[in-house]
Design an enzyme around this catalytic site. Structure first.
Site, PDB file in Angstrom:
ATOM      1  N   LYS A  53       0.740  -1.206  -0.110  1.00 33.53           N
ATOM      2  CA  LYS A  53       0.077  -0.098   0.090  1.00 33.53           C
ATOM      3  C   LYS A  53       0.770   1.126   0.083  1.00 33.53           C
ATOM      4  CE  LYS A  53      -3.990  -2.515   2.338  1.00 33.53           C
ATOM      5  NZ  LYS A  53      -4.368  -2.684   3.648  1.00 33.53           N
ATOM      6  N   GLN A  97      -4.955  -1.776   9.585  1.00 34.48           N
ATOM      7  CA  GLN A  97      -4.862  -2.730   8.887  1.00 34.48           C
ATOM      8  C   GLN A  97      -5.229  -4.076   9.752  1.00 34.48           C
ATOM      9  OE1 GLN A  97      -3.322  -3.338   5.820  1.00 34.48           O
ATOM     10  NE2 GLN A  97      -3.889  -5.446   6.015  1.00 34.48           N
ATOM     11  N   ASP A 120     -11.453   2.698   3.805  1.00 35.99           N
ATOM     12  CA  ASP A 120     -11.578   1.224   3.602  1.00 35.99           C
ATOM     13  C   ASP A 120     -12.980   0.812   3.312  1.00 35.99           C
ATOM     14  OD1 ASP A 120      -9.433  -0.517   3.095  1.00 35.99           O
ATOM     15  OD2 ASP A 120      -9.059  -0.774   5.508  1.00 35.99           O
TER      16      ASP A 120
END
Ligand code: NAD
Length: 282
Positions: A53, A97, A120
Site C-alpha cells: 500500500k 490494518q 476502507d
C-alpha cells in the site's frame, strides 16, 4: 466443451486506475492527499500488505504515514491515535490494518474512524450507505471486483451471481453492489447446504473463502465468470487463491488469477478512495 478462457489481468487494469489517481493527485496540488495506516505488529503478511500500500501511495503521490504499535498496545491506545488522526487536517484517510490481535475490540476501533476518513469503507455508516445511499466510501475489494467486471464489459444485470463468503469486507458489500446493478445474488457461507448445487448455477462466481483449490473446473457452470478473491498458499507454500486455476481453463469464460487479479484492484480502489476523501475535505 472447450471455451477459450480469458484471464482478467488485474495488474494491468489497476495500473490504468493508478495512473488516473496520479493525475488527480497532481491536479490537486498544492493541496496534498494524506493516508494514515495503523498497524499492530503481529504477523508478517500484514506487513507485506502495508508495504504494498505504501509503495502504491508513493507511486501516485499520496503521502502515507504508517503507525506501527507493538502487540501489547490496548484498544484505548489505538482509539487515542485515531482521535488525533480524525482531527488532523493533513490526514484525509485512515486505515487500520486487519486483523487486529484478539485482545483488541476491532468493531469499536473501526467505529471510531470518522466516516469521512474511512477509506476502507468498513464503518457502519459507510456499509449502511450501500443499502440506503449516501455512502462516502465503499469497501475496496468489492469495488475492485466491480471495476474488473465493468472493464471487461461483463454484463451484470439479470445474471446469477454466487458469492462464497459473507464477510463485512467482501461478501456482504459485494452482494449489495451486484444487486444495485440488477444481478440476482446468492450469498453462500460455511453453513450453506449443498454448496455445489449453488456454484453450478453461477453465471458469475466470486469465491472469498481462503482455502486453496476450494473451487475446481468440474464444479463451475460452463462459460462462468470466475472471480477469485482468496489469498492463501498451496501445499508447496506458493501463493494462490481459492480456485484451481488450471482446471477452469477451457470451461470458464473469464477468470482472475492469484496473484495479479483482485489483489492489485483492492489497492487501486484504496488510492481512489483517498483522493475522494481529500476532495471531500477541501
Ligand atoms: P473471512 O476470512 O472473514 O471468512 C471466510 C468466509 O468463507 C466466511 O464467510 C465463511 O462462512 C466462508 N467459508 C468458510 N468455509 C466455507 C465452506 N466450506 N463453504 C462455504 N463457505 C465457507 O472472509 P474475508 O475476510 O472476506 O476473506 C476471504 C478470503 O479473501 C481470504 O483468503 C482473504 O485473505 C481474502 N481477501 C483478499 C482480498 C484481496 O484484495 N484479494 C481482500 C480481502 C480478503
Amino acid at each position: 466443451m472447450n471455451i477459450e478462457t480469458k484471464k482478467i489481468d488485474g495488474t494491468k487494469i489497476a495500473s490504468i486506475i493508478k495512473q488516473e489517481v496520479k493525475d488527480a493527485v497532481e491536479a490537486m496540488a498544492p493541496e496534498t492527499v494524506g493516508l494514515s495506516v495503523i498497524t499492530v505488529q503481529t504477523n508478517s503478511s500484514a506487513q507485506i500488505y502495508i508495504k504494498n500500500k505504501q509503495k502504491a501511495c508513493d507511486y501516485v503521490g499520496i503521502k502515507s504515514q504508517i503507525y506501527t504499535l507493538d502487540e501489547s498496545s490496548t484498544t484505548n491506545n489505538v482509539l487515542e491515535l485515531i482521535e488525533v488522526l480524525n482531527d488532523s487536517h493533513s490526514v484525509d484517510g485512515i486505515l487500520v490494518q486487519l486483523p487486529l490481535p484478539k485482545h483488541m475490540d476491532q468493531s469499536t476501533i473501526i467505529a471510531a474512524i470518522s466516516p469521512s476518513k474511512d477509506v476502507d469503507g468498513f464503518s457502519k455508516e459507510n456499509l449502511a450507505g450501500l443499502i440506503a445511499g449516501g455512502s462516502s466510501f465503499e469497501s475496496c475489494t468489492p469495488l475492485g471486483i466491480m471495476a474488473l467486471l465493468k472493464h471487461e464489459n461483463i454484463e451484470i444485470a439479470g445474471k446469477k451471481c454466487v458469492i462464497i463468503g459473507r464477510s463485512n469486507i467482501v461478501g456482504k458489500p459485494l452482494a449489495l453492489m451486484l444487486l444495485n446493478e440488477d444481478a440476482t445474488v446468492c450469498i453462500c457461507h460455511s453453513k450453506t447446504v449443498n454448496l455445489a448445487n449453488e456454484i453450478k448455477t453461477a453465471d458469475i462466481l466470486i469465491s472469498a473463502v481462503g482455502k486453496a483449490k476450494f473451487i475446481t473446473g468440474a464444479m463451475i457452470k460452463p462459460k462462468a465468470v470466475v472471480i477469485d478473491v482468496g489469498i492463501t498458499h498451496d501445499e508447496n507454500g506458493k501463493l494462490c487463491g481459492d480456485v484451481d486455476f488450471d482446471s477452469c481453463l477451457g470451461i470458464a469464460e473469464y477468470i482472475t488469477p492469484v496473484p495479479g487479479g483482485v489483489g492489485p484492484m483492492t489497492i487501486a480502489m484504496l488510492l481512489k478512495n483517498c483522493v475522494r476523501a481529500a476532495q471531500l475535505h477541501v
